[in-house]
Write a protein that holds these residues in place. Structure first.
Motif, short mmCIF file in Angstrom:
data_model
loop_
_atom_site.label_atom_id
_atom_site.label_comp_id
_atom_site.label_asym_id
_atom_site.label_seq_id
_atom_site.Cartn_x
_atom_site.Cartn_y
_atom_site.Cartn_z
N ILE A 97 1.04 -1.26 -0.08
CA ILE A 97 0.03 0.09 -0.02
C ILE A 97 0.90 1.07 -0.06
O ILE A 97 1.76 1.21 0.89
CB ILE A 97 -0.97 -0.02 1.24
N SER A 98 0.56 2.16 -0.89
CA SER A 98 1.48 3.34 -0.76
C SER A 98 0.47 4.57 -1.39
O SER A 98 -0.60 4.28 -1.92
CB SER A 98 2.60 3.19 -1.89
N GLN A 99 1.12 5.70 -1.32
CA GLN A 99 0.26 7.00 -1.78
C GLN A 99 1.33 7.78 -2.85
O GLN A 99 1.41 8.88 -2.73
CB GLN A 99 -0.07 7.79 -0.70
N ASP A 100 1.92 7.23 -3.79
CA ASP A 100 2.82 7.63 -4.64
C ASP A 100 2.32 8.67 -5.41
O ASP A 100 2.66 9.88 -5.39
CB ASP A 100 3.46 6.44 -5.79
N LYS A 101 0.80 8.44 -5.66
CA LYS A 101 0.20 9.76 -6.65
C LYS A 101 -0.17 10.84 -5.88
O LYS A 101 0.27 12.02 -6.26
CB LYS A 101 -0.91 9.24 -7.29
N PHE A 120 8.12 21.78 -4.51
CA PHE A 120 9.37 20.77 -4.14
C PHE A 120 9.77 19.72 -5.28
O PHE A 120 10.25 18.60 -4.78
CB PHE A 120 8.86 20.07 -2.75
N THR A 121 9.31 19.86 -6.45
CA THR A 121 9.81 19.21 -7.45
C THR A 121 11.16 18.88 -7.84
O THR A 121 11.77 18.02 -8.44
CB THR A 121 8.75 19.03 -8.71
N ASP A 122 11.61 20.17 -7.89
CA ASP A 122 13.34 20.34 -8.14
C ASP A 122 13.96 20.89 -7.02
O ASP A 122 14.77 21.78 -6.92
CB ASP A 122 13.25 21.22 -9.46
N VAL A 123 14.19 20.07 -5.99
CA VAL A 123 14.82 20.42 -4.80
C VAL A 123 16.05 19.23 -4.59
O VAL A 123 15.78 18.13 -4.79
CB VAL A 123 13.84 20.65 -3.46
N LYS A 124 16.82 19.79 -3.53
CA LYS A 124 18.02 18.73 -3.05
C LYS A 124 17.05 17.94 -2.12
O LYS A 124 16.28 18.20 -1.22
CB LYS A 124 19.10 19.59 -2.65
N THR A 125 17.59 16.81 -2.11
CA THR A 125 16.76 15.64 -1.16
C THR A 125 17.45 15.71 0.14
O THR A 125 18.72 16.34 0.32
CB THR A 125 16.78 14.24 -1.99
N LYS A 131 10.82 13.82 -1.37
CA LYS A 131 11.42 13.79 -2.58
C LYS A 131 12.52 12.58 -3.14
O LYS A 131 12.59 12.14 -4.16
CB LYS A 131 12.01 15.12 -2.81
N GLY A 132 13.06 12.38 -1.93
CA GLY A 132 14.47 11.44 -2.11
C GLY A 132 13.93 10.04 -1.62
O GLY A 132 14.56 9.03 -2.22
N GLN A 133 12.72 9.66 -1.29
CA GLN A 133 12.26 8.56 -1.04
C GLN A 133 10.76 8.25 -1.68
O GLN A 133 9.79 8.11 -0.56
CB GLN A 133 12.20 8.12 0.56
N PRO A 134 10.52 8.41 -2.83
CA PRO A 134 9.01 8.34 -3.20
C PRO A 134 8.53 6.99 -3.27
O PRO A 134 7.31 6.99 -3.45
CB PRO A 134 9.52 8.77 -4.77
N LYS A 135 9.15 5.93 -3.43
CA LYS A 135 8.63 4.53 -3.67
C LYS A 135 8.16 3.76 -2.08
O LYS A 135 7.85 2.74 -2.17
CB LYS A 135 9.28 3.71 -4.49
N LEU A 136 8.44 4.51 -1.12
CA LEU A 136 8.07 3.59 0.26
C LEU A 136 6.57 3.67 0.61
O LEU A 136 5.76 4.31 0.07
CB LEU A 136 8.69 4.30 1.41
#
Length: 120
Positions: free
Chosen positions: A21-25, A36-41, A113-118
């Motif tokens: 179960i995730s909330q990627d979208k 925060f689409t183009d930021v340093k993670t 932003k650095g951990q999008p798929k958890l």
């Protein structure tokens, strides 16, 4: 009806070894919403050396924006227990947020932003 893939904002992936179960979208949407689409993670959701304090002398920030960011993160904690402590620590300062509190919230977004798929 078919296989369950999306339920109340949660993405559900059924695999042989269990359900993911995730909330990627949703996370992508809030990163875009708050810029925060183009930021340093960041490697952690909260700074480990300096605790988040009341900071009565700090510079005030837009409380509406701060509460909006916290609300979005609170919804995300349903599938992201890794950010729960940091979000709840920042949520304590919604009445009178200061710049230091806003920086802490921004760090959570940079971590996401650095951990999008958890997920769970």
């Amino acid at each position: 009806m078919g296989e369950l893939t999306f339920f109340l904002g949660l993405q559900v992936k059924q695999k042989e070894d269990g359900i993911f179960i995730s909330q990627d979208k949703y996370m992508t949407e809030i990163l875009k919403k708050f810029g925060f689409t183009d930021v340093k993670t960041a490697s952690t959701p909260m700074e480990t050396q300096n605790p988040l304090l009341k900071d009565e002398d700090g510079e005030e920030v837009d409380a509406h924006l701060y509460r909006s960011m916290i609300g979005s993160l609170m919804y995300l904690t349903y599938s992201r227990p890794d950010i729960m402590f940091a979000v709840c620590a920042c949520a304590r300062y919604q009445v009178n947020p200061k710049l230091s509190h806003l920086h802490a919230v921004k760090r959570i977004f940079r971590y996401l932003k650095g951990q999008p798929k958890l997920g769970l």
